[in-house]
Design a protein around this motif. Structure first.
Motif, PDB file in Angstrom:
ATOM      1  N   VAL A  96       4.027  17.423  -0.549  1.00 59.57           N
ATOM      2  CA  VAL A  96       3.009  16.252  -0.574  1.00 59.57           C
ATOM      3  C   VAL A  96       4.003  15.266  -1.134  1.00 59.57           C
ATOM      4  CG1 VAL A  96       0.937  15.262  -1.001  1.00 59.57           C
ATOM      5  CG2 VAL A  96       1.079  17.668  -0.389  1.00 59.57           C
ATOM      6  N   TYR A  97       4.017  13.974  -0.449  1.00 61.15           N
ATOM      7  CA  TYR A  97       4.843  12.747  -0.822  1.00 61.15           C
ATOM      8  C   TYR A  97       3.953  11.502  -0.482  1.00 61.15           C
ATOM      9  CZ  TYR A  97       7.962  16.958  -0.643  1.00 61.15           C
ATOM     10  OH  TYR A  97       8.712  18.102  -0.535  1.00 61.15           O
ATOM     11  N   SER A  98       4.587  10.414  -0.873  1.00 60.10           N
ATOM     12  CA  SER A  98       4.028   9.242  -0.698  1.00 60.10           C
ATOM     13  C   SER A  98       5.169   8.166  -0.242  1.00 60.10           C
ATOM     14  CB  SER A  98       3.270   8.530  -1.626  1.00 60.10           C
ATOM     15  OG  SER A  98       3.844   8.131  -2.796  1.00 60.10           O
ATOM     16  N   GLN A  99       4.858   7.394   0.633  1.00 63.17           N
ATOM     17  CA  GLN A  99       5.799   6.265   0.844  1.00 63.17           C
ATOM     18  C   GLN A  99       5.312   4.923   0.924  1.00 63.17           C
ATOM     19  OE1 GLN A  99       8.348   7.072   4.207  1.00 63.17           O
ATOM     20  NE2 GLN A  99       8.307   5.054   5.041  1.00 63.17           N
ATOM     21  N   ARG A 100       5.905   3.716   0.403  1.00 64.34           N
ATOM     22  CA  ARG A 100       5.379   2.394   0.358  1.00 64.34           C
ATOM     23  C   ARG A 100       5.389   1.832   1.665  1.00 64.34           C
ATOM     24  NH1 ARG A 100       5.681  -2.131  -3.939  1.00 64.34           N
ATOM     25  NH2 ARG A 100       4.178  -0.625  -4.488  1.00 64.34           N
ATOM     26  N   GLU A 101       4.410   1.242   2.072  1.00 64.54           N
ATOM     27  CA  GLU A 101       4.264   0.377   3.244  1.00 64.54           C
ATOM     28  C   GLU A 101       3.487  -1.062   2.881  1.00 64.54           C
ATOM     29  OE1 GLU A 101       4.066   2.868   7.019  1.00 64.54           O
ATOM     30  OE2 GLU A 101       2.281   3.654   6.001  1.00 64.54           O
ATOM     31  N   ILE A 139      -3.207   3.222   1.897  1.00 61.87           N
ATOM     32  CA  ILE A 139      -4.177   3.553   1.092  1.00 61.87           C
ATOM     33  C   ILE A 139      -3.788   2.721  -0.282  1.00 61.87           C
ATOM     34  CG2 ILE A 139      -5.128   5.658   2.250  1.00 61.87           C
ATOM     35  CD1 ILE A 139      -3.788   7.178  -0.021  1.00 61.87           C
ATOM     36  N   ASN A 140      -4.886   2.799  -1.113  1.00 62.22           N
ATOM     37  CA  ASN A 140      -4.621   2.207  -2.590  1.00 62.22           C
ATOM     38  C   ASN A 140      -3.472   3.142  -2.961  1.00 62.22           C
ATOM     39  OD1 ASN A 140      -4.975   1.706  -5.190  1.00 62.22           O
ATOM     40  ND2 ASN A 140      -6.701   0.700  -4.921  1.00 62.22           N
ATOM     41  N   PRO A 141      -2.283   2.399  -3.643  1.00 63.99           N
ATOM     42  CA  PRO A 141      -1.282   2.827  -4.160  1.00 63.99           C
ATOM     43  C   PRO A 141      -1.819   3.876  -5.342  1.00 63.99           C
ATOM     44  CG  PRO A 141      -0.932   0.660  -3.965  1.00 63.99           C
ATOM     45  CD  PRO A 141      -2.209   0.835  -3.509  1.00 63.99           C
ATOM     46  N   ALA A 142      -2.812   3.568  -6.216  1.00 67.31           N
ATOM     47  CA  ALA A 142      -3.160   4.352  -7.342  1.00 67.31           C
ATOM     48  C   ALA A 142      -3.615   5.617  -6.832  1.00 67.31           C
ATOM     49  CB  ALA A 142      -4.139   3.685  -8.199  1.00 67.31           C
ATOM     50  N   ILE A 143      -4.335   5.856  -5.495  1.00 69.19           N
ATOM     51  CA  ILE A 143      -4.935   6.800  -5.090  1.00 69.19           C
ATOM     52  C   ILE A 143      -3.631   7.778  -4.558  1.00 69.19           C
ATOM     53  CG2 ILE A 143      -6.382   7.887  -3.383  1.00 69.19           C
ATOM     54  CD1 ILE A 143      -8.089   5.385  -3.386  1.00 69.19           C
ATOM     55  N   ALA A 144      -2.847   7.107  -4.058  1.00 76.71           N
ATOM     56  CA  ALA A 144      -1.734   7.968  -3.558  1.00 76.71           C
ATOM     57  C   ALA A 144      -0.928   8.442  -4.606  1.00 76.71           C
ATOM     58  CB  ALA A 144      -0.711   7.060  -2.644  1.00 76.71           C
ATOM     59  N   GLN A 145      -0.638   7.832  -5.734  1.00 78.67           N
ATOM     60  CA  GLN A 145       0.100   8.391  -6.904  1.00 78.67           C
ATOM     61  C   GLN A 145      -0.686   9.397  -7.600  1.00 78.67           C
ATOM     62  OE1 GLN A 145       0.822   4.813  -9.464  1.00 78.67           O
ATOM     63  NE2 GLN A 145       2.028   3.767  -7.921  1.00 78.67           N
ATOM     64  N   ARG A 146      -2.070   9.352  -7.633  1.00 78.68           N
ATOM     65  CA  ARG A 146      -2.770  10.581  -8.153  1.00 78.68           C
ATOM     66  C   ARG A 146      -2.382  11.745  -7.339  1.00 78.68           C
ATOM     67  NH1 ARG A 146      -7.050   6.559  -9.267  1.00 78.68           N
ATOM     68  NH2 ARG A 146      -7.991   7.448  -7.688  1.00 78.68           N
ATOM     69  N   VAL A 181       0.872  -1.262  -0.094  1.00 74.24           N
ATOM     70  CA  VAL A 181      -0.074   0.061   0.070  1.00 74.24           C
ATOM     71  C   VAL A 181       0.968   1.157   0.060  1.00 74.24           C
ATOM     72  CG1 VAL A 181      -2.106  -0.966   1.284  1.00 74.24           C
ATOM     73  CG2 VAL A 181      -0.088   0.109   2.445  1.00 74.24           C
ATOM     74  N   GLU A 182       0.097   2.377  -0.121  1.00 74.22           N
ATOM     75  CA  GLU A 182       1.078   3.883  -0.170  1.00 74.22           C
ATOM     76  C   GLU A 182       0.345   4.601   1.148  1.00 74.22           C
ATOM     77  OE1 GLU A 182       3.705   5.018  -1.737  1.00 74.22           O
ATOM     78  OE2 GLU A 182       3.835   3.170  -3.030  1.00 74.22           O
ATOM     79  N   SER A 183       1.381   5.308   1.671  1.00 71.53           N
ATOM     80  CA  SER A 183       0.783   6.340   2.589  1.00 71.53           C
ATOM     81  C   SER A 183       1.244   7.424   2.316  1.00 71.53           C
ATOM     82  CB  SER A 183       1.595   5.789   4.173  1.00 71.53           C
ATOM     83  OG  SER A 183       0.942   4.570   4.496  1.00 71.53           O
ATOM     84  N   VAL A 184       0.425   8.676   2.429  1.00 74.68           N
ATOM     85  CA  VAL A 184       0.714  10.080   2.113  1.00 74.68           C
ATOM     86  C   VAL A 184       1.227  10.570   3.137  1.00 74.68           C
ATOM     87  CG1 VAL A 184      -0.448  12.188   1.357  1.00 74.68           C
ATOM     88  CG2 VAL A 184      -1.104   9.719   0.335  1.00 74.68           C
TER      89      VAL A 184
END
Length: 624
Positions: A170-175, A154-161, A104-107
């Motif tokens: 604003v950044y994201s990190q894989r978990e 959260i869903n990786p696709a949502i985080a990437q958008r 998943v991704e975390s923002v």
């Protein structure tokens, strides 16, 4: 002389220096005239030399000797970041996945950057479905910091958008997030993890260090927007968590959960537990509790639903303990399997109270005491035993101590030593009061009887060997099991536990619950049993708490759950029948077109009254 006269004299020649004529400047005839062109050439040459020096210095820094300065520049953009690792998978005994980790991704945001963009806060809150005011408050509170989680896992696709929107800071990190495919049927066995992927309950907590693994560490270079533009070095490789294979059988667990849930809905009970053990190995094949919760959405569940009642809730076991009282009498030589007991007139004194049976059963043999669940008969055996003899025997079967299964929060039960007993305690204890135990402890005691008197520590981990200890002789254990067989046969109190083609041994229990210094009209309905009698393979205990619709007797509430589960288990495991005669008779009836009754409903007698060492509002009904 007047002032005016002196003044005039001064003006008309008194100072010869004022009247001297000025002379033109004298030039040195040996110097040349001023050369502008030469001066310009000199300045241009100097500038050219400076340019050459600068170019040389740049070449030296960037091409010849650039390591030091490159390192200094990189250090201003280098960061050490963790490399997320997967948590170990949990499977059932057959390798079916019960708990897996999914990426998943975390923002996250840099509050120092985001706080300067009110419009960015508004866009971020809308994109993530958050309250704008709440997000603005959180960012302002951390305005001096460089890191703040906004939304985790959260869903990786949502985080990437969201990151692609270009909002400053604003950044994201894989978990990784835990997923439980089997849902609430396995919730109390598996437990769950928190937002940081640490185990909180169940197997996830008990084996957290084994499952968690160790995250890696790498050095990266980020650009001025925080994006990783280069992986510089891997400082520590990530170590994935180790997988765990449980003793639980997914099919048996689901079957147990389904049947227990159906009975709770039918009886209006508040809660229930069921445990299935492999008699020979001590392996836990199923452990179900209700109410349950969805481990994939823990926040929506009532906290009370998290309790693993099979291991934490203590109840007086009622009549399920009577086979052990009989075994204690035989082992200590105060009775034999052929002894007879006069239970007339259907009651016996217990201090200032009475211990009573439902009916006056008259003279019963030892087997009859178990079949009819006679409280008077158990009291007669207790009178022949010393306090220490009864205490030592129950203790050998694990009462008053944890089973050692390794689950967090397991209760030891309440079993006071003889020095703290009252005058009525021993007699009351002989039919299951003045002692408290968990469903797991009762299941363990019955598994010990079914295993020829060998006690094995229960285990949840496949291939883990539990400690083995011979606590009673094989002959005594087999004798007690054969006596318990009569409970599920015609005339017994649990004919609804009978399974066509198999001999079933068991014992019902209907224990009243202590309340306010006495006992209430609330009950715990039990059935504990073994199957097949010829070679016991499985031990099961069913405990239903506070049944409120229809009957509350163990033989009518819990025994049917045992029947439905064990009938399915025997079929799944291809266990050969040990009661061929009843099987053939049933087939013969079917061929003749006659109805086949696999388990004939029996009129279960009302529980007999039992006396306890505290005032009762009225005579107490014993567990049947």
């Amino acid at each position: 002389m007047s002032m005016f006269g002196r003044t005039g004299q001064h003006r008309h020649g008194a100072d010869p220096r004022r009247d001297r004529p000025r002379q033109p400047p004298v030039r040195n005839s040996g110097r040349q005239g001023y050369d502008v062109r030469k001066r310009l050439m000199l300045v241009g040459g100097g500038l050219a030399l400076c340019a050459v020096a600068l170019v040389g210095r740049a070449v030296n820094l960037q091409l010849v000797n650039n390591e030091f300065y490159q390192k200094q520049g990189d250090e201003r953009f280098q960061r050490e970041v963790e490399v997320a690792t997967t948590r170990g998978m949990i499977t059932d005994r057959n390798g079916e996945p019960l708990a897996v980790s999914t990426p998943v991704e975390s923002v996250w945001v840099n509050p120092q950057e985001l706080s300067k963009s009110p419009e960015g806060i508004r866009k971020l809150a809308k994109a993530l479905g958050l309250s704008e005011d709440e997000l603005r408050r959180r960012v302002s509170q951390k305005a001096e910091k460089e890191f703040l989680w906004v939304k985790r896992r959260i869903n990786p696709a949502i985080a990437q958008r969201v990151v692609a929107m270009g909002i400053p800071g604003v950044y994201s990190q894989r978990e990784f997030r835990r997923f439980y495919p089997q849902g609430e049927a396995f919730a109390h066995v598996l437990g769950f993890t928190n937002v940081d992927d640490f185990g909180q309950e169940g197997v996830e907590l008990a084996l957290d260090e084994w499952l968690r693994g160790k995250p890696g560490l790498k050095r990266v270079i980020r650009d001025n927007r925080g994006r990783i533009v280069e992986n510089v070095d891997l400082l520590r490789a990530a170590q994935p968590g180790k997988d765990v294979r449980l003793t639980i059988d997914r099919r048996i667990q689901y079957l147990t959960y389904r049947e227990l849930k159906a009975m709770l809905e039918q009886s209006g009970a508040s809660s229930g537990s069921a445990v299935v053990l492999d008699v020979e190995t001590g392996e836990v094949l199923a452990m179900a509790n209700l109410p349950s919760f969805n481990p994939n959405n823990v926040g929506s569940a009532n906290r009370e639903a998290h309790r693993n009642r099979a291991l934490t809730d203590l109840f007086e076991p009622g009549s399920t303990i009577k086979p052990l009282t009989v075994a204690a009498g035989i082992e200590n030589g105060v009775i034999t399997a052929q002894s007879t007991f006069n239970t007339s007139p259907g009651w016996i004194a217990n201090g200032k109270y009475r211990t009573t049976d439902t009916h006056n059963y008259g003279v019963l043999d030892t087997t009859g005491l178990i079949k009819k669940s006679s409280n008077v008969g158990m009291s007669l055996i207790a009178h022949k035993l010393s306090n220490q003899q009864l205490y030592d025997f129950f203790q050998k079967f694990g009462f008053g101590q944890r089973t050692g299964i390794g689950f967090p929060g397991e209760a030891a039960g309440l079993f006071s030593p003889p020095a703290r007993w009252y005058g009525t305690t021993k007699q009351t204890m002989s039919y299951g009061y003045a002692i408290s135990a968990t469903p797991m402890q009762i299941a363990h005691a019955y598994a010990t009887l079914g295993n020829d008197g060998v006690s094995i520590r229960p285990t949840f981990i496949k291939d883990e060997q539990g400690e083995r200890k011979q606590v009673i002789t094989p002959d005594l254990a087999r004798t007690i099991v054969r006596m318990m067989q009569t409970v599920t046969e015609p005339g017994g109190t649990a004919t609804q536990a009978a399974i066509l083609g198999y001999h079933v041994a068991g014992k019902t229990g209907t224990a009243r619950k202590a309340s306010g210094g006495g006992y209430s009209r609330r009950y715990v309905s039990y059935f504990a049993g073994l199957v097949p009698v010829a070679n016991p393979r499985y031990a099961m205990v069913v405990a239903v708490n506070d049944p409120s619709r229809g009957s509350y007797y163990g033989g009518l509430v819990s025994a049917p759950v045992f029947h439905n589960v064990m009938e399915g288990v025997l079929r799944l495991q291809d266990v050969p029948p040990d009661d061929i005669d009843s099987w053939i008779a049933a087939q013969s009836k079917e061929m003749k077109g006659q109805p086949v009754i696999a388990r004939a409903p029996a009129a279960v007698p009302a529980p007999a009254a039992a006396t306890l060492p505290m005032p009762l509002p009225e005579p107490l009904e014993a567990g049947q």
